[in-house]
Design a protein around this motif. Structure first.
Motif, PDB file in Angstrom:
ATOM      1  N   LYS A   1      14.310  43.444  14.395  1.00 29.84           N
ATOM      2  CA  LYS A   1      14.248  43.374  12.938  1.00 29.84           C
ATOM      3  C   LYS A   1      15.641  43.119  12.361  1.00 29.84           C
ATOM      4  CE  LYS A   1      10.202  46.290  12.366  1.00 29.84           C
ATOM      5  NZ  LYS A   1       9.675  47.550  11.848  1.00 29.84           N
ATOM      6  N   ARG A   2      16.636  43.759  12.943  1.00 30.87           N
ATOM      7  CA  ARG A   2      18.003  43.573  12.468  1.00 30.87           C
ATOM      8  C   ARG A   2      18.429  42.128  12.695  1.00 30.87           C
ATOM      9  NH1 ARG A   2      23.110  43.656  14.484  1.00 30.87           N
ATOM     10  NH2 ARG A   2      24.708  44.593  13.198  1.00 30.87           N
ATOM     11  N   GLU A   3      18.104  41.595  13.865  1.00 27.94           N
ATOM     12  CA  GLU A   3      18.435  40.211  14.204  1.00 27.94           C
ATOM     13  C   GLU A   3      17.762  39.254  13.224  1.00 27.94           C
ATOM     14  OE1 GLU A   3      20.549  37.499  16.459  1.00 27.94           O
ATOM     15  OE2 GLU A   3      20.569  39.660  16.714  1.00 27.94           O
ATOM     16  N   GLU A   4      16.491  39.501  12.913  1.00 23.51           N
ATOM     17  CA  GLU A   4      15.765  38.657  11.971  1.00 23.51           C
ATOM     18  C   GLU A   4      16.362  38.761  10.576  1.00 23.51           C
ATOM     19  OE1 GLU A   4      11.737  39.954  12.351  1.00 23.51           O
ATOM     20  OE2 GLU A   4      11.488  39.022  14.316  1.00 23.51           O
ATOM     21  N   ALA A   5      16.767  39.969  10.177  1.00 26.58           N
ATOM     22  CA  ALA A   5      17.369  40.164   8.859  1.00 26.58           C
ATOM     23  C   ALA A   5      18.682  39.398   8.741  1.00 26.58           C
ATOM     24  CB  ALA A   5      17.591  41.647   8.596  1.00 26.58           C
ATOM     25  N   ILE A   6      19.477  39.411   9.805  1.00 29.00           N
ATOM     26  CA  ILE A   6      20.741  38.668   9.799  1.00 29.00           C
ATOM     27  C   ILE A   6      20.472  37.169   9.693  1.00 29.00           C
ATOM     28  CG2 ILE A   6      22.731  38.028  11.216  1.00 29.00           C
ATOM     29  CD1 ILE A   6      22.740  40.939  12.230  1.00 29.00           C
ATOM     30  N   GLU A   7      19.491  36.676  10.449  1.00 29.35           N
ATOM     31  CA  GLU A   7      19.149  35.250  10.390  1.00 29.35           C
ATOM     32  C   GLU A   7      18.680  34.867   8.997  1.00 29.35           C
ATOM     33  OE1 GLU A   7      16.584  33.725  13.470  1.00 29.35           O
ATOM     34  OE2 GLU A   7      17.614  34.924  14.981  1.00 29.35           O
TER      35      GLU A   7
END
Length: 163
Positions: free
Chosen positions: A147-153
């Motif tokens: 989720k964090r990775e997706e939020a950064i993207e």
């Protein structure tokens, strides 16, 4: 009460007088005999302790974490080294300058595959391969979160749209 005290004193006198007439050599021989009996008793006790330890480890091993297993292994290697035998294989966690907290690494990065890296030294192969595939991105921070990775993207895309 006085009679009991007299009995004890009488017993003590008998014991003391039993050894009072012994020569120095006889006392040394007696001491050596007692010491040998003591060592034999300690060996027997050690065998019982080992048996008990093995039973307990087998019973509770499934509840041991990696840290506990390392502590047990480290304690056993330390004891083996004190005795001067070299049956244990040395490793980095048992070096003389290793601290009890040496097993606790502070990770800085973690990939989705579960690979972790402290950020110090040469990156592991998995991180090198990840970087080749994602040249414009930074390594994912530890602990990894999809989720964090997706939020950064998403945030990166929104910033690109704004500009």
């Amino acid at each position: 009460m006085t009679a009991d005290k007299t009995k004890v004193t009488s017993k003590e006198n008998t014991t003391v007088s039993k050894y009072a007439n012994k020569s120095s050599e006889e006392m040394k021989a007696l001491y050596a005999e007692i010491k040998e009996a003591y060592e034999e008793k300690k060996k027997q006790d050690a065998e019982a302790v080992i048996k008990s330890l093995i039973e307990q480890v087998e019973e509770y091993a499934e509840y041991f974490g990696v840290s506990e297993k390392r502590k047990v292994a480290r304690a056993l290697r330390l004891e083996v080294r004190k005795q001067g035998t070299t049956t244990a294989t040395p490793d980095a966690s048992s070096s003389s300058n290793a601290t009890p907290d040496a097993d606790k690494k502070t990770y800085k990065y973690e990939l989705a595959t579960g690979e972790k890296w402290t950020g110090k030294g040469r990156p592991p192969k998995a991180f090198t391969a990840w970087k080749e595939a994602n040249k414009d991105k930074e390594f994912p921070a530890y602990p990894y979160s999809q989720k964090r990775e997706e939020a950064i993207e998403n945030a990166t895309k929104e910033l690109a749209d704004i500009e």
